[in-house]
Enzyme design. Structure first.
Site, PDB file in Angstrom:
ATOM      1  N   TYR A  86      78.680  54.641  23.402  1.00  0.00           N
ATOM      2  CA  TYR A  86      78.671  56.095  23.492  1.00  0.00           C
ATOM      3  C   TYR A  86      79.827  56.653  22.659  1.00  0.00           C
ATOM      4  O   TYR A  86      80.991  56.299  22.877  1.00  0.00           O
ATOM      5  CB  TYR A  86      78.812  56.563  24.947  1.00  0.00           C
TER       6      TYR A  86
ATOM      7  N   GLN B  29     100.090  61.596  21.557  1.00  0.00           N
ATOM      8  CA  GLN B  29      99.315  61.410  22.765  1.00  0.00           C
ATOM      9  C   GLN B  29      98.958  62.755  23.393  1.00  0.00           C
ATOM     10  O   GLN B  29      97.854  62.958  23.877  1.00  0.00           O
ATOM     11  CB  GLN B  29     100.133  60.572  23.755  1.00  0.00           C
TER      12      GLN B  29
ATOM     13  N   HIS C 185      95.775  64.812  22.551  1.00  0.00           N
ATOM     14  CA  HIS C 185      94.433  64.380  22.975  1.00  0.00           C
ATOM     15  C   HIS C 185      93.792  65.364  23.953  1.00  0.00           C
ATOM     16  O   HIS C 185      92.599  65.619  23.895  1.00  0.00           O
ATOM     17  CB  HIS C 185      94.490  62.998  23.633  1.00  0.00           C
TER      18      HIS C 185
ATOM     19  N   GLU D 278      98.721  52.994  29.782  1.00  0.00           N
ATOM     20  CA  GLU D 278      97.699  52.596  28.808  1.00  0.00           C
ATOM     21  C   GLU D 278      98.376  52.162  27.491  1.00  0.00           C
ATOM     22  O   GLU D 278      98.121  51.081  26.985  1.00  0.00           O
ATOM     23  CB  GLU D 278      96.766  53.784  28.560  1.00  0.00           C
ATOM     24  N   HIS D 279      99.228  53.035  26.948  1.00  0.00           N
ATOM     25  CA  HIS D 279      99.992  52.723  25.732  1.00  0.00           C
ATOM     26  C   HIS D 279     101.467  52.639  26.102  1.00  0.00           C
ATOM     27  O   HIS D 279     101.980  53.522  26.786  1.00  0.00           O
ATOM     28  CB  HIS D 279      99.846  53.829  24.681  1.00  0.00           C
TER      29      HIS D 279
ATOM     30  N   ASP E 165      95.577  52.932  17.182  1.00  0.00           N
ATOM     31  CA  ASP E 165      94.414  53.809  17.355  1.00  0.00           C
ATOM     32  C   ASP E 165      93.409  53.645  16.223  1.00  0.00           C
ATOM     33  O   ASP E 165      92.219  53.869  16.410  1.00  0.00           O
ATOM     34  CB  ASP E 165      94.860  55.283  17.390  1.00  0.00           C
TER      35      ASP E 165
ATOM     36  N   HIS F  60      71.732  21.970  51.760  1.00  0.00           N
ATOM     37  CA  HIS F  60      72.639  21.658  50.650  1.00  0.00           C
ATOM     38  C   HIS F  60      73.003  20.169  50.693  1.00  0.00           C
ATOM     39  O   HIS F  60      73.050  19.497  49.668  1.00  0.00           O
ATOM     40  CB  HIS F  60      73.912  22.495  50.754  1.00  0.00           C
TER      41      HIS F  60
END
Lengths: 429, 429
Positions: free
Chosen positions: A124, A255, A258, A322-323, A356, A415
């Site tokens: 996506y 950042q 964004h 995240e970063h 990135d 079994h």
């Protein structure tokens, strides 16, 4: 930006709190659209494309003519840049291939693990003002290396009923099998159930807004895997006096642009550094085209002064960014000690935007503290590991009695019997 | 058992349909218990333990005395068997360790990927009549190899307020950090939010009934990862005339005894084999203690006759079995061609129960066709991969202009600026 000096450890979790998102009110809409697409296929898809994207399409399939036209429209300069990024990403992800793991755990008991590609995947790619062709590279290149047979890309059409030229160019370069003009919830529903035009897939990758995020969560209820749960992007920089304040400010701002909900944090042992970064942010932010967005994100951001690097490291592991950018003389402490982060950038000349776009690492990373348990997208995201075993007569003679005892102790006689029958047969000969 | 001869490909998906599970009515109960545990911690936990397990506990923490006592109660014979299984599982999972992946994608652009353990994990072990100590081995051994710091095990208390001796013995052997007497929805809620006694974890592993399954799904909404979605266990055998009918029957039955909703399928090119297996099932099933359960599962099972091995392979890949047994002269075709399976067992002397207990492979596997996108539990299930990068002056001089072009084309000027500032600085010197 809020400066916080030497907070108590007891307050860390409050200070590091991410903005909460409420998604419950979206869930009903998502469920309705899923049901409709499941029932009515492309007819439903077309209806939602009209409603949400404001366009009526003759077909949502992108033709080879459209792709050829798009390729002719991208500048040679940008094509070259994308091609170099392509090669770096390919090199780094190809190196992640693992070989078959083979172990003879006991004589005659051969066990191995092999990875096989997920056959059908969906990518996506959001629409909007900026064409995120870099995300096409980040998802389609490892998918191709993994050997996924069917790579379906969905992206919403713009007001003219088109997908951005750069996205089509990148998709074609990466060998995407099928490109479909469909976005939002209806795209995820289409990939989940399949329609006349949209193939059903086994795993869905890629970023998106809240609607797409909730739709991906719902897809998992129907047995479709997703890359990872998503949240607003975030960056944490640890910087001591060896850092360069304008560089740090530029990373925080990259950042912040964004989205208004982006998270930006600076952790430092130096009050001077904090003050200098603050000043540099104020200067740089005015020059940004997206300064309205960046200002909102920066308003929520935090500059945290701590007593020493060990405390900094503890706090960063609790936040799980995240970063994570490291600009510190004490670099090794942070590199070796970081346990929770998506991607780590080291030194004054390693801006986050390198990862990135073009250095080779993946930019699809776990936000919202999810890196405590999730990896960012990597080659393995497109593979499953399968185990195999083959046991010889001799192997079963040795291993069989062990299995019999354990199965009996768990009360699973069938079994046990599967082994007993074979042992009787072997002992008879 | 239903025999189906040479079905049309168009009918495969109907024939291979798994029984649908409706979980919507459980969701409200799960949500209520989650809210209660989040608010009221161990008080709520105790309430639900009384309600669902019928016992009032002084504490839900398992003491070291209890563990020592349990160890003294397990027979030396079973201890030896468990210890050999332990070693095989350890050997196979330790071999799955991967080394750091390091690539200099361009001169001066150093990228690497390292795996780090998920720090805090929760293991859920069901209670009930049979103590599933084998699942303790399958989850705790790779967790220990991965280096997880905190391994919390939850299992419901029996009517006497105890956890089975075998489970405590196995947990102690594997170095589990903390054992708590709590089961069902309340256990998963406790691991999700943390209580006074139950540590909050980042990822939850382990099987369970429908309530536990829905609770694990809900846990993911709160940011906790889970091993995989769960469904009833299943087994598919492909067998030609080289197979041994009683062996095949015993494998089908070992799966069928798990539960009335277990899925059992035989695919064969030989009508004789199908008839012989059917007869052997009828004989063996009467001798099983759990024959009531097995009979229900067998009643829903299918024996599918196909024209050739290629068709068999296609059909098996469409079904995507959790367990796949190959007893065929054409073994290589199936081993090399299987794309969707959890774990594969090859040859007449490799019963599925070998992998359930002791050969070394993991028995926590994706059911319900999820192996199209998910791996079974393996060492990587307890690790996250983190990427790192460090770029030199020279590296950024070469890579920087590429990043600038791509960021500008995506309309992200702050991303570009983070590079431009640095390039200006480097070009100035």
């Amino acid at each position: 930006m809020k400066i916080i000096e030497n907070p108590n450890k007891a307050d860390w979790s409050d200070i590091l709190q991410r903005p909460t998102q409420t998604v419950n009110d979206i869930e009903n809409t998502v469920t309705q659209i899923f049901d409709d697409v499941k029932q009515n296929g492309d007819k439903a898809i077309a209806k939602y494309t009209e409603r949400f994207d404001g366009v009526t399409l003759d077909t949502n399939l992108v033709s080879s003519d459209e792709i050829e036209f798009a390729k002719s429209q991208v500048s040679a300069d940008l094509k070259d840049a994308i091609t170099i990024a392509y090669k770096n990403i390919e090199r780094f992800h190809a190196a992640q291939k693992t070989s078959k793991v083979e172990v003879e755990t006991m004589v005659g008991v051969h066990c191995w693990q092999e990875k096989r590609a997920i056959e059908k995947i969906g990518l996506y790619i959001p629409g909007g003002t900026a064409p995120l062709f870099s995300t096409v590279l980040m998802l389609a290149i490892p998918a191709k290396i993994a050997g996924c047979r069917e790579i379906v890309l969905c992206s919403p059409p713009n007001a003219s009923g088109k997908i951005a030229n750069e996205i089509l160019f990148a998709a074609d370069l990466c060998g995407v099998s099928k490109i479909i003009k469909v976005g939002g919830i209806q795209a995820i529903a289409g990939l989940t159930f399949g329609t006349e035009n949209i193939p059903q897939v086994y795993k869905i990758f890629g970023p998106g807004n809240q609607f797409v995020t909730v739709a991906k969560q719902l897809a998992t209820k129907y047995g479709v895997a997703i890359d990872m749960p998503a949240g607003p992007s975030e960056l944490l920089v640890v910087a001591d006096d060896s850092a360069n304040p304008p560089f740090v400010a530029s990373d925080l701002l990259s950042q912040a642009e964004h989205g208004a909900d982006s998270q930006v944090i600076l952790v430092s042992t130096s009050k001077t550094m904090i003050d200098d970064v603050l000043k540099a942010v104020d200067v740089q932010i005015e020059q940004l085209p997206r300064h309205d967005i960046a200002k909102k994100a920066i308003a929520n951001s935090k500059l945290i002064l701590v007593e020493n690097d060990e405390i900094a490291l503890d706090l960063i592991n609790e936040y799980a960014p995240e970063h994570f950018i490291i600009c510190s003389k004490n670099e090794d402490l942070f590199v070796n000690g970081i346990r929770n982060a998506g991607s780590v950038f080291i030194g004054n000349y390693t801006p986050e935007s390198a990862g990135d776009y073009a250095s080779g690492t993946n930019h699809t990373l776990p936000t919202n503290g999810f890196c405590k348990a999730y990896s960012g997208v990597n080659l393995d995201s497109f593979l499953k590991s399968i185990t195999f075993q083959k046991i010889t007569d001799k192997g079963l003679l040795d291993l069989g009695p062990i299995i019999e005892k354990m199965a009996a102790a768990e009360g699973l006689e069938a079994h046990k019997n599967a082994v007993t029958l074979r042992l009787n047969d072997l002992n008879k000969n």
